[in-house]
Design a protein around this motif. Structure first.
Motif, PDB file in Angstrom:
ATOM      1  N   ARG A 149       0.845  -1.196   0.000  1.00 13.39           N
ATOM      2  CA  ARG A 149       0.000   0.000   0.000  1.00 13.39           C
ATOM      3  C   ARG A 149       0.882   1.247   0.000  1.00 13.39           C
ATOM      4  O   ARG A 149       1.908   1.300   0.669  1.00 13.39           O
ATOM      5  N   VAL A 150       0.460   2.233  -0.807  1.00  8.54           N
ATOM      6  CA  VAL A 150       1.159   3.521  -0.806  1.00  8.54           C
ATOM      7  C   VAL A 150       0.124   4.594  -0.505  1.00  8.54           C
ATOM      8  O   VAL A 150      -0.976   4.570  -1.046  1.00  8.54           O
ATOM      9  N   GLU A 151       0.460   5.497   0.384  1.00  5.62           N
ATOM     10  CA  GLU A 151      -0.476   6.585   0.700  1.00  5.62           C
ATOM     11  C   GLU A 151      -0.293   7.723  -0.300  1.00  5.62           C
ATOM     12  O   GLU A 151       0.762   7.874  -0.898  1.00  5.62           O
ATOM     13  N   ASN A 152      -1.357   8.523  -0.452  1.00 10.03           N
ATOM     14  CA  ASN A 152      -1.222   9.760  -1.230  1.00 10.03           C
ATOM     15  C   ASN A 152      -0.785  10.854  -0.273  1.00 10.03           C
ATOM     16  O   ASN A 152      -1.473  11.160   0.694  1.00 10.03           O
ATOM     17  N   VAL A 153       0.363  11.446  -0.525  1.00 10.82           N
ATOM     18  CA  VAL A 153       0.968  12.335   0.453  1.00 10.82           C
ATOM     19  C   VAL A 153       0.897  13.789   0.006  1.00 10.82           C
ATOM     20  O   VAL A 153       1.181  14.104  -1.144  1.00 10.82           O
ATOM     21  N   LEU A 154       0.532  14.656   0.938  1.00 11.34           N
ATOM     22  CA  LEU A 154       0.656  16.096   0.714  1.00 11.34           C
ATOM     23  C   LEU A 154       1.560  16.644   1.809  1.00 11.34           C
ATOM     24  O   LEU A 154       1.279  16.464   3.001  1.00 11.34           O
ATOM     25  N   ILE A 155       2.666  17.261   1.400  1.00 10.17           N
ATOM     26  CA  ILE A 155       3.562  17.865   2.378  1.00 10.17           C
ATOM     27  C   ILE A 155       3.269  19.358   2.428  1.00 10.17           C
ATOM     28  O   ILE A 155       3.329  20.037   1.412  1.00 10.17           O
ATOM     29  N   VAL A 156       2.918  19.852   3.617  1.00  7.98           N
ATOM     30  CA  VAL A 156       2.576  21.262   3.766  1.00  7.98           C
ATOM     31  C   VAL A 156       3.689  21.938   4.552  1.00  7.98           C
ATOM     32  O   VAL A 156       4.080  21.451   5.611  1.00  7.98           O
ATOM     33  N   SER A 157       4.204  23.036   4.011  1.00  3.16           N
ATOM     34  CA  SER A 157       5.291  23.686   4.732  1.00  3.16           C
ATOM     35  C   SER A 157       5.523  25.088   4.208  1.00  3.16           C
ATOM     36  O   SER A 157       5.297  25.371   3.044  1.00  3.16           O
ATOM     37  N   PRO A 158       5.967  25.990   5.093  1.00  2.00           N
ATOM     38  CA  PRO A 158       6.406  27.302   4.617  1.00  2.00           C
ATOM     39  C   PRO A 158       7.711  27.133   3.836  1.00  2.00           C
ATOM     40  O   PRO A 158       8.333  26.073   3.911  1.00  2.00           O
ATOM     41  N   PRO A 159       8.146  28.167   3.090  1.00  4.84           N
ATOM     42  CA  PRO A 159       9.398  28.042   2.347  1.00  4.84           C
ATOM     43  C   PRO A 159      10.580  27.770   3.277  1.00  4.84           C
ATOM     44  O   PRO A 159      10.523  28.120   4.457  1.00  4.84           O
ATOM     45  N   GLN A 160      11.617  27.159   2.742  1.00  4.12           N
ATOM     46  CA  GLN A 160      12.881  26.968   3.468  1.00  4.12           C
ATOM     47  C   GLN A 160      12.776  26.001   4.638  1.00  4.12           C
ATOM     48  O   GLN A 160      13.558  26.036   5.551  1.00  4.12           O
ATOM     49  N   CYS A 161      11.745  25.145   4.634  1.00  6.37           N
ATOM     50  CA  CYS A 161      11.629  24.196   5.734  1.00  6.37           C
ATOM     51  C   CYS A 161      11.948  22.780   5.278  1.00  6.37           C
ATOM     52  O   CYS A 161      11.681  21.818   5.994  1.00  6.37           O
ATOM     53  N   GLY A 162      12.443  22.634   4.087  1.00  5.32           N
ATOM     54  CA  GLY A 162      12.879  21.319   3.658  1.00  5.32           C
ATOM     55  C   GLY A 162      11.814  20.499   2.970  1.00  5.32           C
ATOM     56  O   GLY A 162      11.888  19.271   2.925  1.00  5.32           O
ATOM     57  N   LYS A 163      10.838  21.191   2.421  1.00  3.36           N
ATOM     58  CA  LYS A 163       9.742  20.524   1.731  1.00  3.36           C
ATOM     59  C   LYS A 163      10.238  19.714   0.527  1.00  3.36           C
ATOM     60  O   LYS A 163       9.977  18.510   0.414  1.00  3.36           O
ATOM     61  N   THR A 164      11.000  20.398  -0.319  1.00  4.03           N
ATOM     62  CA  THR A 164      11.474  19.736  -1.533  1.00  4.03           C
ATOM     63  C   THR A 164      12.478  18.633  -1.192  1.00  4.03           C
ATOM     64  O   THR A 164      12.469  17.566  -1.807  1.00  4.03           O
TER      65      THR A 164
END
Lengths: 320, 172
Positions: A149-164
């Motif tokens: 199983r793989v979840e559908n992921v949304l990463i929420v973050s302000p800029p410069q917090c290591g989102k990418t």
């Protein structure tokens, strides 16, 4: 890594930066070159200048100042003497180098029919040194990847917090696979060449062995192309939020393709205020929503929610 | 006996001088044609491939022969190794270094140097315009060179032999 960066610095700048102690040089995040103004260096914890003799100095008055000649040389080195090949990059305002490093450009903009045509008289360069942090996503993989199983992921973050960075690492792990978890085919749509840092279509950062990259491609279109042609198990895209994105996401999810994506926002409430995203969240498309902050350094996982927005587990350990 | 040897030597040297001059006349249009071919490759690369200039030069070098190959090879090396000096300086340097080996004349040299001033420094459209202009100029030169070739090539050869023969006759 330094050898890739130094290839674009003209001799006058390169020599001075090389005469810095290696511990400063290894921690450099940005080298900012501005014509007629002091050369600025930025590390993770401080910003400063470089003196004529190549010493770190906090005082701009005694700093080395790149002149017109330096900027011209730098442009030649960055463009490999081929400005004509950089039209798209000049329109976007940055160039990606081997190794995934990026150079932001500033100068006089030429506008045609109200659209930016290209940049002229480029006098400002921001060399952003890429450091991929492998293993940052390890703390959350157990919530996202399971054997079947793989979840559908949304990463929420302000800029410069290591989102990418987190997205890239997640993609890498899902692609290569983990002990007990098989690798999966990944379609990565990298509109701003940030995730894979492609040069001539070849990823410079490690995005996993089973990852196909559509570089510089508009997200919505790229997702559709991937679904049509590359049969991915998981689609990875950065920063969704437009109407077309949502259509493509629906298409993907209904076709049984999973999704790893990110969105700008300080917390869940902020993201829910954005119409397209809130609709997607309400529909329960995302089965894991990960909120990041910089509280304990970049990449701190604040909360993880499931599709009904109930917290899954607080305070996940991050880092390697 | 000695006289005969001298006569043969004189005849041989004037003949070879004549042939060498003739070869210059034959080489010039061929080399201009080569340069034009190289530039049209460059044009294709700029239009479709949008590859880096140094790579394109290297590729052209691998396809061409003789001094034209040398010209683009040198240019590519200078572009890579000269710490970001202007594209024109790299091109100029390559042209200066290679020119003595070519049979082309100063008018072609002016055209090529002039072309170097615009090389790589502007957007695609502009590059293509400049290339088209250079092509047109070179075409004129090539036609002229061919004209000269047809007029002078044979003449130089015969002049070399006949001139030698004349000297020999006068001496005898």
């Amino acid at each position: 890594m330094w050898s890739q960066v130094k290839a674009v610095l003209p001799l006058s700048i390169r020599q001075r930066v090389e005469s810095l102690s290696t511990e400063i040089r290894d921690r450099l995040e940005e080298i900012r070159v501005r014509q007629g103004r002091p050369l600025e260096l930025i590390t993770a914890d401080r910003a400063g200048f470089i003196s004529q003799s190549g010493r770190w100095t906090p005082d701009p008055a005694s700093a080395f100042v790149p002149d017109r000649e330096d900027c011209k040389k730098m442009l030649n080195l960055v463009s490999h003497h081929s400005l004509y090949a950089l039209e798209e990059e000049l329109r976007r305002g940055y160039v990606t180098l081997e190794g995934g490093h990026r150079i932001g450009l500033a100068g006089k903009v030429v506008v045609e029919n109200g659209r930016v045509k290209h940049l002229r008289e480029i006098t400002g360069f921001n060399v952003r040194i890429a450091r991929q942090v492998k293993g940052v996503a390890r703390g959350i993989t157990s919530l996202v990847l399971k054997k079947d199983r793989v979840e559908n992921v949304l990463i929420v973050s302000p800029p410069q917090c290591g989102k990418t960075t987190l997205l890239r690492d997640l993609a890498r792990m899902a692609s290569t696979g983990l002990p007990g978890i098989p690798g999966r085919k990944i379609g990565l749509v990298d509109e701003r060449s940030e995730i894979a840092g492609c040069v001539d279509g070849v990823p410079q950062l490690d995005v996993g062995s089973r990852t196909d990259v559509m570089d510089g491609c508009p997200k919505a279109e790229g997702m559709m192309m991937m679904i049509r042609s590359m049969s991915p198990d998981i689609l990875v895209v950065d920063e969704i939020g437009r109407k077309e994105d949502s259509d493509a996401i629906h298409e993907a999810v209904y076709a049984g393709v999973h999704l790893f994506t990110t969105a700008h926002g300080r917390n869940l409430e902020e993201v829910c205020r954005r119409p397209i995203l809130s609709q997607l969240i309400q529909e329960g498309i995302f089965t894991r929503i990960i909120v990041l902050s910089r509280r304990k350094g970049p990449g701190t996982v604040e909360d993880v929610y499931d599709q009904r927005l109930t917290p899954v587990r607080r305070q996940v350990k991050v880092g390697c | 006996m000695l006289k005969l040897l001298g006569a043969i030597l004189i005849l041989g040297s004037t003949t070879s001088a004549g042939f060498r001059t003739a070869r210059h006349f034959a080489d010039r249009p061929r080399q201009i044609r080569q340069v034009r071919h190289a530039l049209s490759l460059l044009e294709t690369e700029i239009t479709y491939g949008a590859r880096r200039l140094d790579d394109v030069c290297e590729q052209i070098a691998s396809r061409e022969k003789g001094p034209v190959r040398e010209l683009f090879h040198r240019c590519s090396e200078h572009l890579r190794n000269r710490d970001g000096i202007s594209t024109f300086s790299c091109w100029e340097l390559a042209v200066e270094e290679v020119w003595p080996q070519t049979s082309m004349q100063s008018s072609e040299r002016e055209i090529l140097l002039d072309f170097g001033k615009t090389l790589g420094v502007s957007d695609r459209e502009d590059q293509l315009q400049h290339l088209a202009r250079v092509q047109a100029n070179l075409q004129v030169e090539e036609a002229q060179a061919r004209d000269e070739q047809s007029r002078y090539e044979k003449m130089c050869k015969s002049l070399g032999i006949l001139g030698g023969a004349l000297i020999v006759l006068l001496m005898y």
